[in-house]
Enzyme design. Structure first.
Site, short mmCIF file in Angstrom:
data_model
loop_
_atom_site.label_atom_id
_atom_site.label_comp_id
_atom_site.label_asym_id
_atom_site.label_seq_id
_atom_site.Cartn_x
_atom_site.Cartn_y
_atom_site.Cartn_z
N ASN A 183 0.96 -1.11 -0.14
CA ASN A 183 0.04 0.03 0.00
C ASN A 183 0.96 1.03 0.00
OD1 ASN A 183 0.81 0.52 2.54
ND2 ASN A 183 -1.00 -0.30 3.59
N GLY A 240 -6.30 -5.47 1.92
CA GLY A 240 -5.15 -5.67 1.07
C GLY A 240 -5.01 -7.21 0.77
N ASP A 241 -5.23 -7.90 1.84
CA ASP A 241 -5.05 -9.49 1.59
C ASP A 241 -6.10 -10.08 0.67
OD1 ASP A 241 -3.31 -9.30 3.81
OD2 ASP A 241 -4.71 -9.65 5.04
N GLY A 276 -14.15 -7.19 9.84
CA GLY A 276 -13.53 -8.52 9.95
C GLY A 276 -12.63 -8.95 8.53
#
Ligand code: ATP
Ligand code: RIB
Length: 294
Positions: A183, A240-241, A276
């Site tokens: 990022n 991001g994951d 989450g």
């Protein structure tokens, strides 16, 4: 089917929501508490598996209830856990996540994630060598990430290196990765230069995620911004994951880099609409349904 192997962290996320983020020395009353499977490695594995990719996890959990919880969750999400080891003397990694004022702050206690070693990577080297794409992050020891990158390079396995949490990388790590997905904050730590200047040095390799604006990369001719999608924001944890898992899932099925980034934006935008990291990750069917008309 081409497979994705994630070598990385597995955590149990303890998620607190609150209207106010406590300042140093302050106590506040929060709103909700949830225990949610997490860890950047596990999150990326679940994202890729939910999006239809054959996905394997190499990592380590403790011999405790959080470890059982994380392992069962990975299996339920269709991630193959043959590469997950159980350590007896350390607890499963945990993350304390505060979601407040439209952002999150996270403290990770690494626990068993720091038991992931070169020996464990070697034990699963046949799996890693036969992967189409290996996904790596920085929540396991850095020398193990470095070693895995070398192993992949030797065996011509493509690697997506997600340099999170942000830390300085050696030149060889940068060199050995096929794609790097920081990022903006992580980009600054690694390269210390303005985004467009860095992008021009890494055509079709460096993909910088820019939050609600999507992602940026240099295709060799021009810097391209691939926009994300407008959604109702609840919690960005795991955005991001999901982007990385989505990118890998699209690349293994043969999408071009630009198509894969578009797909990753779609997946990541859906994640931020739920609390989450893993709770909002879409299945391929959910993603198609959501975006068929957009
Ligand atoms: P995280 O909050 O998981 O640490 P990150 O900081 O690693 O996320 P970001 O650049 O904030 O990464 O976001 C990753 C991707 O998630 C973006 O490229 C985009 O596709 C998607 N995304 C993030 N925030 C939003 C948003 N508010 N609306 C739509 N998409 C978003
Ligand atoms: O990227 C989000 C993840 O970071 C969380 O699931 C938490 O476990 C931390 O590792």
């Amino acid at each position: 089917m081409a497979k994705i192997v994630v070598v990385g962290s597995i955590n149990t996320d303890l998620v607190f929501t609150s209207d106010i983020r406590p300042k140093a020395g302050e106590t506040v009353l929060g709103n909700t508490y949830s225990v949610i499977p997490g860890g950047k490695g596990a999150n990326q594995a679940v994202a890729a598996a939910k999006l239809g990719a054959e996905t394997y996890m190499v990592g380590c959990v403790g011999n405790d209830s959080n470890g059982d919880f994380s392992l069962k969750n990975l299996q339920q999400m269709n991630v193959n856990t043959q590469g997950v080891e159980v350590a007896n003397h350390v607890p499963t990694g945990v993350a304390n996540i505060v979601v407040a004022e439209n952002d999150n702050s996270i403290i990770v206690i690494s626990g068993a994630n720091f038991e992931v070693s070169k020996e464990i990577v070697n034990k699963h080297r046949e799996l890693i060598k036969t992967a189409e794409i290996v996904l790596l992050q920085l929540e396991i020891p850095l020398d193990v990430v470095e070693y895995t990158l070398e192993l992949c390079k030797e065996n011509k396995v493509k690697v997506i290196l997600n340099p999170a949490p942000g830390m300085v990388l050696s030149n060889s790590m940068i060199e050995n990765a096929t794609y790097i997905t920081p990022n903006e904050h992580e980009l600054k730590i690694i390269f210390g230069q303005p985004i467009d200047q860095v992008l021009k040095n890494y055509p079709n390799k460096l993909i910088v995620t820019i939050g609600s604006k999507g992602a940026k990369y240099y295709d060799g001719n021009e810097i391209k911004i691939i926009p994300s999608y407008e959604v109702e924001l609840v919690d960005t944890t795991g955005a991001g994951d999901t982007f990385c898992g989505g990118l890998a899932a699209a690349l293994v099925r043969g999408d071009s880099l630009e198509e894969a980034i578009k797909f990753a934006n779609k997946a990541a935008s859906m994640t931020v609409t739920k609390l989450g990291a893993q709770s909002g990750m879409p299945s391929l069917e959910e993603l198609m349904k959501e975006y068929s008309s957009r």
